[in-house]
Design an enzyme around this catalytic site. Structure first.
Site: not given
Length: 281
Positions: A80, A169, A171
């Protein structure tokens, strides 16, 4: 009256050299930085908004870049990338065995990756199966709003056998409080808003990228997405460890972070035909 304990240095015998040695012994402790758990993210520590990348919070919180992964099961290597990598040498990665990739497309509703075209199209052109990811900022706008922004700026999907569903994503917040100032139930609602809108726009359930410790802290280890959304787990160790509630297995595993210069490496939980199957939906 001063009591002199056996084994201690008598105050009258303490030389200048001894004083200097004692002072020097304290320097490592004084210079040691606070641990990631003790030091909150803020704009004074981290760059401005838009600079976040996948695994940024994981690296800061566990302090490790990763160990050799467990390769007993069939797994397919992937990477990534974000703007930190700039123009990526995709042919070199292909030659090293990388077969799939995710590129950061967006963050919040205020940022698009300036390197997205080279990264997204470049990985496709060398033969990789690729997808796009969105760095969530739940403290700025709603989940649905960010899902729309993501789809409108590179996060869409097509059944061409080479495009993976978009990834969320979610986090640690690199700009403030770890859970973006939200309660656990509010965080679950935000994520649900994003994944519901993404599916409405594309017909696909997005991948959820997260770390078990963050998921437990910020969603209360909510189990409700495990039957619909593929899990991309971040854990920089030799095994994936405990997964968030609701997922019996991970689809992808980010096992190491080499930093913003090289990018992160991942294992798909299966052979290449399983990557193709996810792409095809």
């Amino acid at each position: 009256m001063t009591v002199h304990r056996p084994g201690s240095v008598h105050p009258r015998r303490l030389s200048l050299a001894g004083i200097l040695l004692a002072a020097l012994s304290l320097l490592p402790a004084l210079a040691a930085p606070a641990s990631a758990a003790d030091e909150p993210y803020n704009d004074a520590v981290w760059p401005t908004r838009g600079s976040a990348y996948m695994g940024m919070g994981v690296l800061a919180h566990d302090g490790e870049r990763g160990l050799p992964p467990d390769t007993r099961a069939t797994q397919t290597e992937g990477v990534d990338v974000s703007s930190h990598q700039g123009n990526v040498a995709w042919s070199t990665l292909w030659s090293s065995g990388v077969r799939w990739a995710y590129t950061k497309a967006t963050e919040g509703t205020y940022y698009t990756n300036p390197s997205f075209t080279q990264q997204y199209n470049g990985s496709y052109n060398v033969g990789m199966i690729r997808g796009a990811y969105h760095f969530a900022t739940p403290d700025t706008t709603t989940g649905a709003t960010q899902a729309n922004y993501f789809v409108d700026h590179g996060g869409g999907w097509s059944r061409d056998g080479k495009t993976l569903p978009g990834a969320l994503d979610i986090e640690w917040n690199p700009y403030g409080a770890a859970c973006y100032g939200k309660t656990q139930s509010a965080m679950v609602s935000w994520i649900r808003s994003f994944v519901t809108q993404y599916k409405a726009r594309t017909g696909r359930d997005p991948v959820i990228y997260t770390a078990t410790s963050w998921w437990t802290q910020c969603t209360g280890n909510y189990a409700g997405f495990g039957t619909t959304n593929p899990l991309w787990i971040a854990r920089y160790a030799s095994t994936v460890g405990t997964l968030p509630a609701g997922w019996a297995y991970q689809t992808m595993w980010q096992y190491t972070s080499s930093g913003p210069t090289v990018g992160d490496h991942n294992k798909f939980n299966g052979a290449l035909d399983r990557v193709v199957a996810l792409a095809n939906g």
